[in-house]
Scaffold this motif. Structure first.
Motif, PDB file in Angstrom:
ATOM      1  N   HIS A 130     109.892  51.086 -28.442  1.00 16.67           N
ATOM      2  CA  HIS A 130     109.423  50.666 -29.753  1.00 16.67           C
ATOM      3  C   HIS A 130     107.893  50.676 -29.730  1.00 16.67           C
ATOM      4  N   SER A 168     107.932  45.066 -29.168  1.00 13.19           N
ATOM      5  CA  SER A 168     106.824  45.971 -28.881  1.00 13.19           C
ATOM      6  C   SER A 168     106.907  46.496 -27.450  1.00 13.19           C
ATOM      7  N   ARG A 225     104.994  46.318 -38.155  1.00 13.42           N
ATOM      8  CA  ARG A 225     106.254  46.955 -38.525  1.00 13.42           C
ATOM      9  C   ARG A 225     107.405  46.042 -38.151  1.00 13.42           C
ATOM     10  N   THR A 279     105.596  45.786 -33.082  1.00  9.57           N
ATOM     11  CA  THR A 279     106.878  45.924 -33.763  1.00  9.57           C
ATOM     12  C   THR A 279     107.725  44.682 -33.539  1.00  9.57           C
TER      13      THR A 279
END
Length: 169
Positions: free
Chosen positions: A86, A74, A126, A90
């Motif tokens: 990102h 992230s 994600r 994530t």
């Protein structure tokens, strides 16, 4: 998680990043990548253990047969060279690997379910991953599990044999 398979008992266990069996399996994964792609670039990748949020081993009859991890990416530079990062929440799948003698028995799917569950519990929305064209079985697994092709990222971004995938959790 423990399950019976035709050839023995399968157990998925959470381990620390530096667990000896996990380290050995990751080393074998890197060696296999070197054989498939003709180099040792992956051997030089440094993964910060502090960014790893989950690591799992799959044991078959108490023998380490597979491993995989999720790290938090992230807000980190995605390596595309455009100053992009990102997105928040994530995770990235790292070193998902099954020893050759244990392949074809569903261990990778079992491992992926655990990794995705850990990512959800961490709060990731994600998951992303990198793989390559010399790993058609990995590509088949990821697409079968609902991972979609995404723009290339990371140190191999733009290389012809690199493929990246993502999945909303």
């Amino acid at each position: 998680m423990t399950a019976e398979v035709c050839s023995g008992t399968v157990e998925v266990v959470a381990v620390d990043w530096d667990d000896a069996d996990a380290v050995a399996l990751r080393a074998e994964a890197v060696a296999e990548l070197g054989r498939r792609y003709g180099g040792d670039d992956d051997a030089h990748e440094v993964i910060d253990p502090a960014a790893v949020v989950a690591s799992y081993l799959v044991r078959v009859d108490d023998v380490a047969a597979a491993c995989g991890s999720v790290r938090d990416v992230s807000g980190t530079d995605d390596g595309r060279g455009r100053g992009t990062d990102h997105p928040a929440a994530t995770g990235e799948l790292k070193r998902v690997f099954v020893l050759p003698e244990h392949r074809g028995r569903g261990l990778a799917r079992t491992l992926m379910a655990e990794l995705e569950g850990a990512a959800r519990r961490t709060g990731f929305r994600r998951l992303v991953l990198e793989t390559g064209t010399a790993q058609p079985e990995a590509i088949a697994l990821y697409t079968a599990l609902g991972y979609d092709p995404i723009e290339s990222y990371g140190k191999y971004a733009g290389e012809d044999d690199q493929r990246c995938y993502g999945k909303r959790l």
